[in-house]
Write a protein that holds these residues in place. Structure first.
Motif, PDB file in Angstrom:
ATOM      1  N   ALA A  51      46.155   4.832  59.533  1.00  0.00           N
ATOM      2  CA  ALA A  51      45.446   5.693  58.577  1.00  0.00           C
ATOM      3  C   ALA A  51      44.014   5.229  58.353  1.00  0.00           C
ATOM      4  O   ALA A  51      43.188   5.985  57.841  1.00  0.00           O
ATOM      5  N   THR A  52      43.726   3.993  58.731  1.00  0.00           N
ATOM      6  CA  THR A  52      42.358   3.488  58.597  1.00  0.00           C
ATOM      7  C   THR A  52      41.658   3.426  59.966  1.00  0.00           C
ATOM      8  O   THR A  52      40.733   2.635  60.142  1.00  0.00           O
ATOM      9  N   LEU A  95      34.092   0.909  41.961  1.00  0.00           N
ATOM     10  CA  LEU A  95      35.370   1.638  41.859  1.00  0.00           C
ATOM     11  C   LEU A  95      35.147   3.070  41.374  1.00  0.00           C
ATOM     12  O   LEU A  95      35.839   3.994  41.786  1.00  0.00           O
ATOM     13  N   PHE A  96      34.150   3.249  40.520  1.00  0.00           N
ATOM     14  CA  PHE A  96      33.821   4.576  40.001  1.00  0.00           C
ATOM     15  C   PHE A  96      33.516   5.537  41.155  1.00  0.00           C
ATOM     16  O   PHE A  96      33.829   6.721  41.098  1.00  0.00           O
ATOM     17  N   HIS A  97      32.905   5.012  42.213  1.00  0.00           N
ATOM     18  CA  HIS A  97      32.599   5.853  43.374  1.00  0.00           C
ATOM     19  C   HIS A  97      33.715   5.821  44.417  1.00  0.00           C
ATOM     20  O   HIS A  97      33.833   6.749  45.211  1.00  0.00           O
ATOM     21  N   ALA A  98      34.505   4.751  44.419  1.00  0.00           N
ATOM     22  CA  ALA A  98      35.518   4.597  45.471  1.00  0.00           C
ATOM     23  C   ALA A  98      36.772   5.429  45.192  1.00  0.00           C
ATOM     24  O   ALA A  98      37.407   5.933  46.127  1.00  0.00           O
ATOM     25  N   PHE A 130      40.322   9.598  46.477  1.00  0.00           N
ATOM     26  CA  PHE A 130      41.770   9.348  46.550  1.00  0.00           C
ATOM     27  C   PHE A 130      42.505   9.793  45.289  1.00  0.00           C
ATOM     28  O   PHE A 130      43.711   9.611  45.184  1.00  0.00           O
TER      29      PHE A 130
END
Lengths: 441, 121
Positions: free
Chosen positions: B70-71, B12-15, B19
């Motif tokens: 969007a994906t 999550l730190f990178h994801a 955004f």
């Protein structure tokens, strides 16, 4: 009236939260493996996915060791993203980050190429003429792309003459997308997709490129105006049996003509002709409007020239001679292999590195303490197999039980084409990859 | 391949960073609408305004169309139970956020009309 007592809810909730948090943090404590005190000189050849992961893991695990990474490049490339670039979905720069973002503190980073390995003397020769001695060697060089084994082929051709190749780098992937766009704009013609006679990294990529190109055709033109042919040197499409059958059926259903036991041996860019050679030595020439070239691959030349290369068996002369379970070299116990360079029936993926890295870490720690090697790699590999732009199958499998599935998530069936698997591919696998480089997953 | 809790946080730190601007913008609009409303006397349970709920529902329904797009995908590829669970969860999230923004805003607009002498509806 409820039989469940409601009054003690507040203290119970607090207690539950504490218990829940403790349970949630248990996996964290499981990661705190014992550090090993050592004065060993550990050399890691290569700073890619495997080398960087090992550098981070060993920097944490080994106390007092002198760890040196030999890697000439300053940039790190997220190679699993190159199919997304070549499919016209990502910008090329999205897959590039500086190595400095991931380098652990307390290690030596040599911006040099390794040019030789003297396994008996435990010595590495560097491009600048210097040498580097080691007590433990981690071979994480990756592999080399042997485009020169295809007559007439050069990476300079990618993006022109209807030639694409997703493997030659992020810019080449972008030029591949441009070549596909040019073909689509022409309104029809013959597309050829190839799979070579050697093991390759990300063995699903040639299939993904076929499917994403088909998606782009359907989006802009009439599918019937475009002929798609897939040439593979293998009898099969994929290592995992169920997925292999699925792909054969899907190719047939989509009128993508399969040609087995034939590899691309020569290309004439000006004439737009490709020559394929069968196992019987017979050649066949085909015209193309677009061709996706997948080069033969092998261990880097300096690894092939060393004593570390496999001497016999299926990987002889081409790949590192490694025990595919312990990752230890079969003849030099102080040498460990990880990533694309090793001789293994499957496993040339970043996902494999993620599974191999903790095994190599644990086994190096045990080797340094003169203990039996405790960890065993199960051959885990993963391919987010894109079957169209917008959907994928998360195919995860390993060595055992005839390459049986090893799904990570109970809620994603590896036999299903799904949007969720696609979303994972597009948004979550790159962050997971970076966490892997840092040795955190 | 199993993930630990620490591993999930590391991913999550990178994801999240790409955004983050979007997440912060949505949070800012949400907090601002709620704050302005509450400063003017808005209470979620006291105020009723059906159009806000209808618009929120429509926004949620629109998620079925725009989120796959969007994906780089499409609704036709939403096929498995997991796909639908993911999409419906996202749609419910959009409904909730839209309602939490529109509901206090509707109170502010109607309140100002009433203060100008309009007829309450």
């Amino acid at each position: 009236m409820s039989l469940i007592p409601r009054d003690p809810l507040r203290p119970d909730r607090r207690r539950l939260l504490k218990v829940g948090m403790a349970a949630a943090l248990m996996p964290l404590s499981g990661l705190q493996a014992n550090t090993v005190s050592t004065r060993a000189r550990v050399v890691i050849l290569g700073g890619g996915a495997a080398g960087m992961s090992m550098a981070n893991r060993l920097a944490t695990r080994l106390s007092g060791a002198r760890i040196t990474v030999v890697e000439p490049r300053e940039q790190h490339y997220y190679q699993p993203g190159w199919t997304m670039i070549a499919s016209g979905l990502w910008e090329a720069e999205r897959t590039v980050r500086p190595n400095a973002d991931f380098r652990p503190a307390g290690i030596d980073w040599l911006s040099q190429s390794a040019v030789g390995i003297d396994a008996d003397a435990r010595r590495i020769s560097l491009g600048d003429g210097n040498t580097l001695d080691y007590d433990v060697l981690v071979v994480a060089t990756g592999l080399q792309l042997d485009y020169d084994r295809i007559d007439g082929m050069s990476t300079d051709l990618i993006g022109s003459h209807g030639i694409g190749s997703v493997y030659a780098g992020h810019h080449a992937a972008a030029r591949t997308s441009d070549a596909i766009d040019a073909w689509l704009a022409s309104g029809g013609g013959q597309g050829l997709f190839t799979m070579p006679q050697t093991a390759i990294k990300c063995a699903g990529a040639p299939i993904k490129m076929t499917f994403t190109t088909q998606s782009r055709i359907k989006k802009v033109g009439n599918r019937d105006d475009f002929a798609l042919d897939y040439f593979t040197a293998s009898d099969d499409m994929f290592s995992q049996p169920w997925s292999n059958d699925f792909l054969k059926q899907r190719f047939d259903r989509d009128s993508i003509t399969r040609h087995h036991r034939r590899h691309l041996s020569a290309i004439d860019p000006q004439a737009r002709q490709a020559e394929f050679t069968g196992r019987d030595g017979q050649t066949e020439t085909r015209d193309f409007d677009f061709i996706h070239v997948v080069p033969p691959m092998s261990a880097p030349d300096f690894v092939k020239a060393s004593d570390l290369i496999a001497q016999e068996g299926a990987f002889a002369g081409e790949w590192l001679d490694t025990d595919i379970y312990t990752m230890q070299h079969n003849r030099y116990p102080e040498v460990f292999g990880i990533g694309d360079v090793i001789g293994a029936p499957i496993n040339k993926t970043a996902a494999s590195v993620k599974a191999q890295a903790p095994v190599v870490e644990a086994n190096i720690a045990a080797f340094l303490e003169d203990r039996p090697l405790p960890a065993r790699h199960n051959g885990y590999t993963s391919c987010p197999l894109i079957t169209a732009i917008g959907r994928a199958m998360l195919v995860e499998f390993g060595y055992d039980n005839d390459m049986a599935f090893l799904p990570s998530f109970a809620f994603i069936d590896p036999r299903d084409e799904s949007w969720a698997a696609w979303v994972l591919k597009e948004f979550m696998l790159q962050p997971a990859y970076y966490a892997m480089l840092e040795g955190r997953v | 391949m199993k993930f630990t809790l620490a591993g999930v946080f590391a991913v999550l730190f990178h994801a999240i960073p790409p955004f983050l601007p979007l997440i912060l913008a949505i949070l800012a609009v949400l907090v601002l609408a709620q704050l302005l409303g509450r400063l003017r006397g808005y209470r979620m349970t006291d105020h009723r305004y059906r159009p806000a709920a209808i618009v929120a529902l429509l926004a949620g329904l629109s998620t079925l169309w725009w989120l796959p797009m969007a994906t780089h995908s499409r609704l036709g590829f939403v096929a498995t139970a997991t796909d639908w669970a993911l999409l419906i969860a996202a749609a419910l999230g959009v409904v909730l956020i839209t309602w939490l923004v529109l509901h206090p805003l509707s109170y502010l607009v109607r309140g100002s009309r009433q203060r100008r002498g309009g007829t309450p509806t």
